[in-house]
Design an enzyme around this catalytic site. Structure first.
Site, short mmCIF file in Angstrom:
data_model
loop_
_atom_site.label_atom_id
_atom_site.label_comp_id
_atom_site.label_asym_id
_atom_site.label_seq_id
_atom_site.Cartn_x
_atom_site.Cartn_y
_atom_site.Cartn_z
CG ASN A 210 -0.19 -0.10 2.51
OD1 ASN A 210 0.56 0.80 2.84
ND2 ASN A 210 -0.35 -1.21 3.22
CG ASP A 279 -6.55 -5.69 6.03
OD1 ASP A 279 -6.12 -5.72 7.20
OD2 ASP A 279 -7.12 -4.70 5.53
CE LYS A 289 9.25 -11.34 -14.46
NZ LYS A 289 9.98 -10.67 -15.52
CG PHE A 323 -2.74 5.23 13.35
CD1 PHE A 323 -1.95 5.07 14.47
CD2 PHE A 323 -2.70 6.44 12.67
CE1 PHE A 323 -1.13 6.10 14.91
CE2 PHE A 323 -1.89 7.48 13.09
CZ PHE A 323 -1.10 7.30 14.22
CE LYS A 337 -10.78 -0.55 10.72
NZ LYS A 337 -10.14 0.22 9.70
CE LYS A 341 -8.43 -3.98 14.11
NZ LYS A 341 -7.36 -4.07 13.14
O1 PMT Z 1 2.91 6.01 6.53
P1 PMT Z 1 2.32 7.34 6.11
O2 PMT Z 1 2.50 7.59 4.63
O3 PMT Z 1 2.82 8.47 6.95
O4 PMT Z 1 0.75 7.26 6.32
C1 PMT Z 1 0.22 7.14 7.60
C2 PMT Z 1 -0.96 6.17 7.65
C3 PMT Z 1 -2.11 6.73 6.84
C4 PMT Z 1 -0.54 4.79 7.12
C5 PMT Z 1 -1.32 6.03 9.16
O5 PMT Z 1 -1.66 7.28 9.67
C6 PMT Z 1 -2.48 5.06 9.36
O6 PMT Z 1 -3.64 5.43 9.28
N1 PMT Z 1 -2.15 3.78 9.67
C7 PMT Z 1 -3.10 2.69 9.82
C8 PMT Z 1 -3.50 2.17 8.47
C9 PMT Z 1 -4.33 0.93 8.57
O7 PMT Z 1 -3.86 -0.11 8.25
O8 PMT Z 1 -5.51 1.09 9.10
P2 PMT Z 1 -6.58 -0.12 9.25
O9 PMT Z 1 -7.83 0.59 9.57
O10 PMT Z 1 -6.56 -1.03 8.08
O11 PMT Z 1 -6.06 -0.93 10.52
C10 PMT Z 1 -6.47 -0.60 11.84
C11 PMT Z 1 -5.36 -0.88 12.83
O12 PMT Z 1 -5.11 -2.31 12.89
C12 PMT Z 1 -4.05 -0.24 12.49
O13 PMT Z 1 -3.47 0.25 13.68
C13 PMT Z 1 -3.22 -1.38 11.91
O14 PMT Z 1 -1.81 -1.21 12.18
C14 PMT Z 1 -3.77 -2.59 12.62
N2 PMT Z 1 -3.74 -3.84 11.84
C15 PMT Z 1 -4.41 -3.94 10.66
C16 PMT Z 1 -4.40 -5.13 9.98
C17 PMT Z 1 -3.67 -6.21 10.48
N3 PMT Z 1 -3.63 -7.36 9.85
N4 PMT Z 1 -3.02 -6.09 11.64
C18 PMT Z 1 -3.03 -4.93 12.33
O15 PMT Z 1 -2.41 -4.81 13.39
#
Ligand code: PMT
Length: 402
Positions: A210, A279, A289, A323, A337, A341
């Site tokens: 991403n 995810d 490849k 986040f 979330k 979580k």
């Molecule tokens: O890196 P930058 O370019 O500065 O951008 C910052 C950002 C936009 C990436 C950052 O501010 C941000 O929003 N990060 C979280 C992005 C994200 O994956 O969000 P989510 O809503 O999909 O996940 C929710 C939370 O679960 C996140 O804290 C994530 O780290 C966590 N997660 C998600 C999926 C997974 N399999 N395991 C996790 O721990």
């Protein structure tokens, strides 16, 4: 937070080939709004003229202890008194030896002796001088007396030797200067920050990922160090240099990130998950490849572990900050979330606009807390948002320990 704004910083430059790097440091300090006054030793002036520093600092450069123009206010004492921070960069073995022994025989050593401001020393010298027991004793003595050091780095030295002795990068010294002026309200805490994307490989040349640049997570790591925390930064692939003072753990995939987090989590008081974890990953990673054969191909994906949810389910868990990157229904989806979580706090990111979120310099967010309260953070730099997030964490942690 920019705690250098309007601060009086004395930049003391002693003689060595690394003097040219002090010019870049001066630029960073003035850009941050500091009022910088430069002192140059006689040897430093052999490498760069005072005019360069004068032009870039917009202040006269101090070179002489007895200057008839400034003497009405006793130059070295007034500068020592006005300083909020004193930075010696580059600092030679000679200058450090003099400071350690209380010798004050020129403008630099006299002023540093007279100041009550924090003194940050960035040594640069030949590797054999750096490892010489006399030098080591001088540094240790100054360390015990509260002087701060930014260690030199390894590399090929101007004298032809290889080893530790190169002046730290100007950005690193700048970061240490910010840290020297910061409140240490997170001292004694260990904070793990995750940053950047994860990459899920399809074959040796292709992957799913991403747009995360890591900037938000790295800003959080830097700010945590400044505020006195021990910081573990678990980072996916980014182009960013490891911040000064962090324990950096580099990972590629979500499963590697999970393993790194789980091996360090037991010593953490706080985990902040700014990383954008993929995810899903391909069910199978091809060893060679994949060849272009068909017009359509189907890639089967499997869910990655939800690392944050796993942390939330732990019996003894650290303070957890997630986040949420959302394009719509920001507050509602983020709150869901946080509940699902089992988090203490979530930073809800509106990533629908190009001026914030993924790979942008700035960010805007809604901070949601477990007790139902919230705080709106309008568009600001990621450094400023990191400070706001840490303000909230520090308040919550100090509330817990009351
Ligand atoms: O890196 P930058 O370019 O500065 O951008 C910052 C950002 C936009 C990436 C950052 O501010 C941000 O929003 N990060 C979280 C992005 C994200 O994956 O969000 P989510 O809503 O999909 O996940 C929710 C939370 O679960 C996140 O804290 C994530 O780290 C966590 N997660 C998600 C999926 C997974 N399999 N395991 C996790 O721990």
């Amino acid at each position: 937070m920019n705690n250098l704004k309007d601060k009086c910083v004395v930049l003391a430059v002693s003689g060595g080939i690394a003097v040219y790097k002090a010019i870049e440091l001066l630029r960073l300090l003035t850009k941050a709004g500091a009022d910088v006054h430069v002192i140059m030793t006689r040897a430093a002036q052999e490498f760069v003229t005072p005019l360069t520093f004068q032009t870039l600092s917009s202040n006269p450069v101090h070179t002489e202890l007895f200057n008839l123009i400034a003497e009405r206010e006793i130059g070295h004492i007034s500068l020592a008194d006005r300083a909020d921070l004193f930075v010696v960069a580059p600092a030679t073995a000679n200058v450090i030896g003099k400071i350690a022994c209380g010798i004050a025989d020129d403008m630099l050593t006299t002023t540093v002796m007279a100041t009550k401001a924090p003194v940050l020393i960035a040594p640069a010298m030949n590797v054999n001088m750096y490892t010489n027991p006399i030098y080591r004793e001088n540094e240790a003595r100054l360390g015990r007396l509260g002087y701060l050091f930014v260690d030199p780095v390894c590399g090929s030295l101007a004298c032809g030797w290889e080893g530790q002795g190169k002046l730290a990068a100007p950005e690193v010294i700048f970061e240490a200067a910010l840290a020297a002026l910061s409140d240490k309200d997170l001292a004694g805490r260990t904070i793990m920050v995750t940053a950047g994307p994860t990459r899920e490989e399809l074959d040796p040349v292709r992957y799913i990922s991403n747009h995360s640049s890591g900037k938000m997570g790295y800003a959080l790591a830097r700010a945590s160090v400044r505020r006195g925390a021990s910081v573990i930064l678990v980072s996916g692939p980014t182009c960013l240099p490891a911040p000064y003072g962090v324990e950096s753990v580099l990972v590629v995939s979500a499963r590697e990130m999970q393993a790194a987090i789980m091996s360090h989590v037991s010593r953490c008081d706080v985990v902040i998950k700014a990383a954008a974890v993929a995810d899903y990953r391909p069910v199978e990673r091809m060893a060679t490849k994949v060849k272009k054969q068909h017009d359509d191909i189907t890639i089967e994906l499997v869910k990655n572990p939800d690392i944050l949810a796993g942390l939330g389910a732990m019996n003894q868990r650290p303070f957890l900050v997630g986040f949420a990157a959302e394009t719509d229904n920001l507050a509602e989806y983020a709150a869901k979330k946080m509940r699902e979580k089992n988090l203490d706090m979530i930073v809800a990111n509106d990533v629908s606009r190009a001026d914030a979120g993924f790979n942008a310099e700035n960010n805007r967010a809604l901070l949601l807390f477990r007790d139902g309260s919230s705080e709106d953070c309008p568009l600001m730099s990621k450094d400023a948002l990191a400070e706001r997030i840490l303000d909230s964490i520090a308040t919550k942690l100090s509330g817990d320990s009351c």
